[in-house]
Design a protein around this motif. Structure first.
Motif, PDB file in Angstrom:
ATOM      1  N   ASP A  30     -25.517  77.396  91.456  1.00 40.24           N
ATOM      2  CA  ASP A  30     -24.103  77.029  91.371  1.00 40.24           C
ATOM      3  C   ASP A  30     -23.406  77.389  92.673  1.00 40.24           C
ATOM      4  O   ASP A  30     -23.533  78.521  93.152  1.00 40.24           O
ATOM      5  CB  ASP A  30     -23.424  77.787  90.223  1.00 40.24           C
ATOM      6  N   PHE A  31     -22.673  76.420  93.215  1.00 40.48           N
ATOM      7  CA  PHE A  31     -21.882  76.630  94.432  1.00 40.48           C
ATOM      8  C   PHE A  31     -20.418  76.533  94.022  1.00 40.48           C
ATOM      9  O   PHE A  31     -19.972  75.490  93.549  1.00 40.48           O
ATOM     10  CB  PHE A  31     -22.242  75.588  95.490  1.00 40.48           C
ATOM     11  N   GLN A  32     -19.690  77.621  94.200  1.00 41.58           N
ATOM     12  CA  GLN A  32     -18.280  77.683  93.795  1.00 41.58           C
ATOM     13  C   GLN A  32     -17.446  77.374  95.038  1.00 41.58           C
ATOM     14  O   GLN A  32     -17.495  78.145  96.010  1.00 41.58           O
ATOM     15  CB  GLN A  32     -18.010  79.108  93.324  1.00 41.58           C
ATOM     16  N   VAL A  33     -16.736  76.259  95.003  1.00 37.81           N
ATOM     17  CA  VAL A  33     -15.999  75.826  96.185  1.00 37.81           C
ATOM     18  C   VAL A  33     -14.510  75.928  95.908  1.00 37.81           C
ATOM     19  O   VAL A  33     -14.030  75.365  94.914  1.00 37.81           O
ATOM     20  CB  VAL A  33     -16.365  74.363  96.541  1.00 37.81           C
ATOM     21  N   GLY A  34     -13.786  76.658  96.737  1.00 36.89           N
ATOM     22  CA  GLY A  34     -12.347  76.810  96.521  1.00 36.89           C
ATOM     23  C   GLY A  34     -11.758  77.725  97.561  1.00 36.89           C
ATOM     24  O   GLY A  34     -12.246  77.802  98.695  1.00 36.89           O
ATOM     25  N   THR A  35     -10.732  78.461  97.141  1.00 35.93           N
ATOM     26  CA  THR A  35     -10.034  79.345  98.068  1.00 35.93           C
ATOM     27  C   THR A  35     -10.090  80.764  97.526  1.00 35.93           C
ATOM     28  O   THR A  35      -9.916  80.981  96.327  1.00 35.93           O
ATOM     29  CB  THR A  35      -8.559  78.888  98.196  1.00 35.93           C
ATOM     30  N   LEU A  36     -10.363  81.701  98.416  1.00 33.97           N
ATOM     31  CA  LEU A  36     -10.431  83.109  98.028  1.00 33.97           C
ATOM     32  C   LEU A  36      -9.396  83.842  98.879  1.00 33.97           C
ATOM     33  O   LEU A  36      -9.559  83.963 100.087  1.00 33.97           O
ATOM     34  CB  LEU A  36     -11.850  83.611  98.305  1.00 33.97           C
ATOM     35  N   TRP A  37      -8.313  84.289  98.229  1.00 34.07           N
ATOM     36  CA  TRP A  37      -7.187  84.928  98.931  1.00 34.07           C
ATOM     37  C   TRP A  37      -6.786  84.126 100.176  1.00 34.07           C
ATOM     38  O   TRP A  37      -6.609  84.673 101.274  1.00 34.07           O
ATOM     39  CB  TRP A  37      -7.535  86.381  99.306  1.00 34.07           C
ATOM     40  N   GLY A  38      -6.688  82.824  99.974  1.00 31.20           N
ATOM     41  CA  GLY A  38      -6.188  81.955 101.051  1.00 31.20           C
ATOM     42  C   GLY A  38      -7.250  81.458 102.020  1.00 31.20           C
ATOM     43  O   GLY A  38      -6.965  80.646 102.893  1.00 31.20           O
ATOM     44  N   THR A  39      -8.493  81.963 101.894  1.00 34.37           N
ATOM     45  CA  THR A  39      -9.562  81.524 102.795  1.00 34.37           C
ATOM     46  C   THR A  39     -10.443  80.481 102.110  1.00 34.37           C
ATOM     47  O   THR A  39     -10.988  80.750 101.035  1.00 34.37           O
ATOM     48  CB  THR A  39     -10.446  82.735 103.206  1.00 34.37           C
ATOM     49  N   PRO A  40     -10.591  79.292 102.686  1.00 35.54           N
ATOM     50  CA  PRO A  40     -11.479  78.284 102.084  1.00 35.54           C
ATOM     51  C   PRO A  40     -12.927  78.798 102.111  1.00 35.54           C
ATOM     52  O   PRO A  40     -13.420  79.192 103.176  1.00 35.54           O
ATOM     53  CB  PRO A  40     -11.331  77.063 103.004  1.00 35.54           C
ATOM     54  N   CYS A  41     -13.544  78.818 100.926  1.00 35.27           N
ATOM     55  CA  CYS A  41     -14.871  79.440 100.809  1.00 35.27           C
ATOM     56  C   CYS A  41     -15.797  78.605  99.955  1.00 35.27           C
ATOM     57  O   CYS A  41     -15.348  77.811  99.126  1.00 35.27           O
ATOM     58  CB  CYS A  41     -14.759  80.780 100.059  1.00 35.27           C
ATOM     59  N   VAL A  42     -17.088  78.827 100.117  1.00 33.46           N
ATOM     60  CA  VAL A  42     -18.041  78.457  99.081  1.00 33.46           C
ATOM     61  C   VAL A  42     -18.867  79.708  98.818  1.00 33.46           C
ATOM     62  O   VAL A  42     -19.355  80.345  99.757  1.00 33.46           O
ATOM     63  CB  VAL A  42     -18.888  77.204  99.441  1.00 33.46           C
ATOM     64  N   ILE A  43     -18.925  80.084  97.540  1.00 35.83           N
ATOM     65  CA  ILE A  43     -19.646  81.304  97.169  1.00 35.83           C
ATOM     66  C   ILE A  43     -20.867  80.891  96.361  1.00 35.83           C
ATOM     67  O   ILE A  43     -20.766  80.045  95.463  1.00 35.83           O
ATOM     68  CB  ILE A  43     -18.756  82.250  96.332  1.00 35.83           C
ATOM     69  N   ALA A  44     -22.040  81.468  96.685  1.00 34.74           N
ATOM     70  CA  ALA A  44     -23.235  81.089  95.940  1.00 34.74           C
ATOM     71  C   ALA A  44     -24.187  82.264  95.772  1.00 34.74           C
ATOM     72  O   ALA A  44     -24.263  83.157  96.615  1.00 34.74           O
ATOM     73  CB  ALA A  44     -23.959  79.946  96.643  1.00 34.74           C
ATOM     74  N   LEU A  45     -24.894  82.204  94.659  1.00 30.35           N
ATOM     75  CA  LEU A  45     -25.954  83.162  94.354  1.00 30.35           C
ATOM     76  C   LEU A  45     -27.255  82.543  94.843  1.00 30.35           C
ATOM     77  O   LEU A  45     -27.672  81.490  94.349  1.00 30.35           O
ATOM     78  CB  LEU A  45     -25.980  83.331  92.830  1.00 30.35           C
ATOM     79  N   SER A  46     -27.874  83.188  95.829  1.00 24.34           N
ATOM     80  CA  SER A  46     -29.089  82.574  96.398  1.00 24.34           C
ATOM     81  C   SER A  46     -30.305  82.821  95.518  1.00 24.34           C
ATOM     82  O   SER A  46     -31.239  82.030  95.502  1.00 24.34           O
ATOM     83  CB  SER A  46     -29.369  83.151  97.786  1.00 24.34           C
ATOM     84  N   ARG A  47     -30.286  83.944  94.782  1.00 20.83           N
ATOM     85  CA  ARG A  47     -31.456  84.581  94.160  1.00 20.83           C
ATOM     86  C   ARG A  47     -32.246  85.317  95.251  1.00 20.83           C
ATOM     87  O   ARG A  47     -31.938  85.192  96.437  1.00 20.83           O
ATOM     88  CB  ARG A  47     -32.338  83.610  93.385  1.00 20.83           C
ATOM     89  N   ILE A  48     -33.236  86.100  94.788  1.00 26.82           N
ATOM     90  CA  ILE A  48     -33.925  87.019  95.712  1.00 26.82           C
ATOM     91  C   ILE A  48     -35.037  86.322  96.504  1.00 26.82           C
ATOM     92  O   ILE A  48     -35.767  85.506  95.966  1.00 26.82           O
ATOM     93  CB  ILE A  48     -34.512  88.200  94.914  1.00 26.82           C
ATOM     94  N   GLY A  49     -35.147  86.669  97.786  1.00 28.16           N
ATOM     95  CA  GLY A  49     -36.297  86.259  98.590  1.00 28.16           C
ATOM     96  C   GLY A  49     -35.943  85.300  99.711  1.00 28.16           C
ATOM     97  O   GLY A  49     -34.865  84.702  99.750  1.00 28.16           O
TER      98      GLY A  49
END
Ligand SMILES: C[C@H]1O[C@@H](n2cnc3c(N)ncnc32)[C@H](O)[C@@H]1O
Length: 248
Positions: free
Chosen positions: A34-53
């Motif tokens: 899952d790639f979460q695309v939006g704004t984090l405290w005003g900063t345009p971001c994409v946050i993702a869980l890569s998993r290990i390795g």
């Protein structure tokens, strides 16, 4: 405005950032992530869980660059301390990363990434300085439980490999082979290689959860459950809130 990618290998490492994203954030599911695309405290971001390795980190880095056009990538998470001066609870910001399990000898030199002609990938100096400054502020403020030692903040080499090091003998071997490596983890240099190949600046911040020795498994788990989020709240949150990670 350029978008920043924030990646972590484990849910606990990015959960608080995901929860703080603006309500308009959208989830894109690509390659079982899952790639979460939006704004984090005003900063345009994409946050993702890569998993290990390494493979997981490389795949995730490729996706954020190609699908979401991020202009910088930040990897955050825990690591095992390797250097004698690096203790549990300390913070390490990479100035470079290398893959300690890469060994294509005799075709290529020890640790050399075949056909790239290099062993190490340098992080973005400006992004790393912001992380170091925020980590030093946090260390000076004492935002951790009373029983914790004051964290020290280190800047140097991070070594990555597809091994959770929980063995004194292996840690000793790695310490002798890589005397300047500060800590061990399982994703950073893979992400770094992909970012290098795409020409995208990157940085890595790790908090030391264990000493890569026989108690690493319990130390890592305890740290993940009890302390990891305090570092996210103390270092990444103020940095994002200040707007310092927004690019021009
Ligand atoms: C287990 C997860 O935490 C990091 N990590 C934390 N401690 C260690 C260690 N001793 N060895 C390797 N990776 C470690 C890895 O990057 C992986 O994502």
């Amino acid at each position: 405005m350029g978008r920043l990618a924030i990646l972590g290998a484990l849910h606990e490492e990015i959960a608080d950032l995901l929860a703080a994203m603006d309500p308009g954030a959208q989830t894109h599911r690509i390659a079982m992530r899952d790639f979460q695309v939006g704004t984090l405290w005003g900063t345009p971001c994409v946050i993702a869980l890569s998993r290990i390795g390494k493979v997981a980190a490389a795949a995730t880095a490729s996706i954020v660059i190609q699908e979401f056009g991020v202009t910088r990538v930040l990897f955050t998470g825990l690591a095992g301390g390797l250097h004698p001066q690096v203790r549990v609870g300390d913070v390490v910001v990479a100035d470079a990363l290398m893959q300690h399990d890469m060994d294509a000898r005799p075709l290529f030199g020890r640790h050399e990434i075949p056909l790239l002609g290099r062993e190490r990938f340098d992080t973005d100096a400006a992004l790393s300085t912001l992380l170091l400054d925020s980590a030093r502020d946090f260390a000076g403020k004492g935002g951790l439980p009373a029983a914790s030692a004051t964290p020290r903040v280190h800047h140097g080499l991070i070594a990555t490999g597809d091994i959770f090091v929980n063995d004194n003998a292996l840690a000793h071997t790695l310490r002798e082979r890589l005397p300047d490596a500060l800590c061990l983890e399982m994703e950073g240099a893979a992400m770094a290689q992909v970012c290098h190949e795409f020409g995208v600046p990157f940085a890595v911040m790790r908090v030391i959860s264990d000493s890569a020795d026989h108690t690493a498994k319990t130390d890592f788990t305890d740290f993940l459950v009890n302390l990891a989020r305090l570092y996210t709240a103390g270092i990444l949150k103020p940095l994002l809130q200040s707007g310092a990670l927004r690019d021009a």
